[in-house]
Write a protein that holds these residues in place. Structure first.
Motif, PDB file in Angstrom:
ATOM      1  N   ASN A   1      88.688  89.928 -56.471  1.00 53.34           N
ATOM      2  CA  ASN A   1      88.996  88.511 -56.638  1.00 53.34           C
ATOM      3  C   ASN A   1      90.228  87.770 -57.158  1.00 53.34           C
ATOM      4  OD1 ASN A   1      87.241  87.617 -54.315  1.00 53.34           O
ATOM      5  ND2 ASN A   1      85.044  87.415 -56.153  1.00 53.34           N
ATOM      6  N   LEU A   2      90.023  88.396 -58.654  1.00 47.37           N
ATOM      7  CA  LEU A   2      91.097  88.028 -59.751  1.00 47.37           C
ATOM      8  C   LEU A   2      92.353  88.340 -59.075  1.00 47.37           C
ATOM      9  CD1 LEU A   2      92.774  87.112 -62.492  1.00 47.37           C
ATOM     10  CD2 LEU A   2      91.566  89.066 -63.326  1.00 47.37           C
ATOM     11  N   ALA A   3      92.317  89.977 -58.896  1.00 45.53           N
ATOM     12  CA  ALA A   3      93.349  90.239 -57.630  1.00 45.53           C
ATOM     13  C   ALA A   3      94.506  89.478 -56.615  1.00 45.53           C
ATOM     14  CB  ALA A   3      93.570  92.162 -57.789  1.00 45.53           C
TER      15      ALA A   3
ATOM     16  N   ASP B   1      76.487  99.726 -64.166  1.00 48.18           N
ATOM     17  CA  ASP B   1      76.047  98.541 -63.603  1.00 48.18           C
ATOM     18  C   ASP B   1      77.222  97.025 -64.097  1.00 48.18           C
ATOM     19  OD1 ASP B   1      73.533  99.849 -62.730  1.00 48.18           O
ATOM     20  OD2 ASP B   1      72.326  98.663 -64.529  1.00 48.18           O
ATOM     21  N   ALA B   2      77.445  97.320 -65.520  1.00 45.43           N
ATOM     22  CA  ALA B   2      78.088  96.217 -65.380  1.00 45.43           C
ATOM     23  C   ALA B   2      79.404  96.448 -65.092  1.00 45.43           C
ATOM     24  CB  ALA B   2      78.527  96.433 -67.443  1.00 45.43           C
ATOM     25  N   ILE B   3      79.989  98.003 -65.054  1.00 45.83           N
ATOM     26  CA  ILE B   3      81.631  97.947 -64.838  1.00 45.83           C
ATOM     27  C   ILE B   3      81.464  97.570 -63.053  1.00 45.83           C
ATOM     28  CG2 ILE B   3      83.311  99.442 -63.862  1.00 45.83           C
ATOM     29  CD1 ILE B   3      82.815 100.673 -66.355  1.00 45.83           C
TER      30      ILE B   3
ATOM     31  N   LEU C   1      83.431  94.866 -60.482  1.00 45.73           N
ATOM     32  CA  LEU C   1      84.175  94.808 -59.681  1.00 45.73           C
ATOM     33  C   LEU C   1      84.559  93.387 -58.458  1.00 45.73           C
ATOM     34  CD1 LEU C   1      83.252  98.729 -58.614  1.00 45.73           C
ATOM     35  CD2 LEU C   1      85.477  97.702 -60.247  1.00 45.73           C
ATOM     36  N   ALA C   2      83.204  93.487 -58.426  1.00 50.47           N
ATOM     37  CA  ALA C   2      83.583  92.375 -57.196  1.00 50.47           C
ATOM     38  C   ALA C   2      85.003  91.542 -57.662  1.00 50.47           C
ATOM     39  CB  ALA C   2      82.765  92.027 -56.329  1.00 50.47           C
TER      40      ALA C   2
END
Length: 156
Positions: free
Chosen positions: A147-149, A136-138, A142-143
Motif C-alpha cells: 500500500n505504501l509503494a 509473522d511480523a514480516i 507486506l500488505a
C-alpha cells in the motif's frame, strides 16, 4: 479513507528506518548474487526495465517510462541499447506504427529467471533463521508495504 493517528515523530522514525533498511536489504542480496553469478550484472536501470517487461509483457515504451518515472526518450535510448545487446525485442503496434511494444528475449527471460531464483533463495535461506514471531511480523507488513509503494508511486 482511514488515516494514521501516529505522531509526526513516529512517522519520521518509520520513514527513516524504511528508507535506510530497504536499500540495505537489496544491496546485501546483490552482493551475494555477484559472488554466485558469472553473467555480467546489467546496470540498475536495465534490470528495472527487464523486470517491468517481464511483469507486463508487451508494455509500450511510453507506459514503461511512466511506470519507471523516466523521460520517454531516456527509456527509448535504454531500449535501443538493450535491443542491440539481445535483451529486448521492440515490436511495432499493428494499429499505430509510432508505438513500440517491448518483449524479453528468450536469453533475457532465462537470465532474469535464474537471477531472481537465486535472489529469492537467499531471502528464503535468511527467513528460515528467523523466529515464527519475526516471520509473522514480516508477513503482516507486506500488505502495508505494498500500500505504501502504491501511494508513493501510483503508476506502479
Amino acid at each position: 479513507m482511514p488515516g494514521s493517528h501516529a505522531s509526526d515523530q513516529d512517522l519520521s522514525h518509520v520513514a527513516r528506518a524504511l528508507t535506510a533498511l530497504l536499500p540495505t536489504l537489496n544491496r546485501a542480496v546483490d552482493r551475494r548474487l555477484a559472488q554466485d553469478v558469472a553473467i555480467p550484472r546489467p546496470p540498475e536501470g536495465q534490470l528495472a526495465l527487464l523486470r517491468l517487461v517481464a511483469e507486463r509483457d508487451g508494455i509500450a515504451v511510453r507506459e514503461a517510462a511512466d511506470v519507471m518515472l523516466m523521460k520517454p526518450n531516456n527509456v527509448s535510448a535504454l531500449v535501443s541499447q538493450m535491443t542491440r545487446q539481445g535483451l529486448l525485442e521492440r515490436r511495432q503496434d499493428t494499429r499505430d506504427k509510432r508505438v513500440a511494444h517491448l518483449h524479453l528475449t528468450v536469453r533475457a527471460r532465462q537470465d532474469l529467471t535464474r537471477v531472481d531464483d537465486l535472489r529469492h533463495g537467499y531471502v528464503i535461506e535468511a527467513l528460515r533463521t528467523l523466529t515464527d514471531g519475526d516471520l509473522d511480523a514480516i508477513g503482516s507488513a507486506l500488505a502495508a508495504l505494498s500500500n505504501l509503494a502504491r501511494r508513493l508511486h501510483p503508476a506502479h
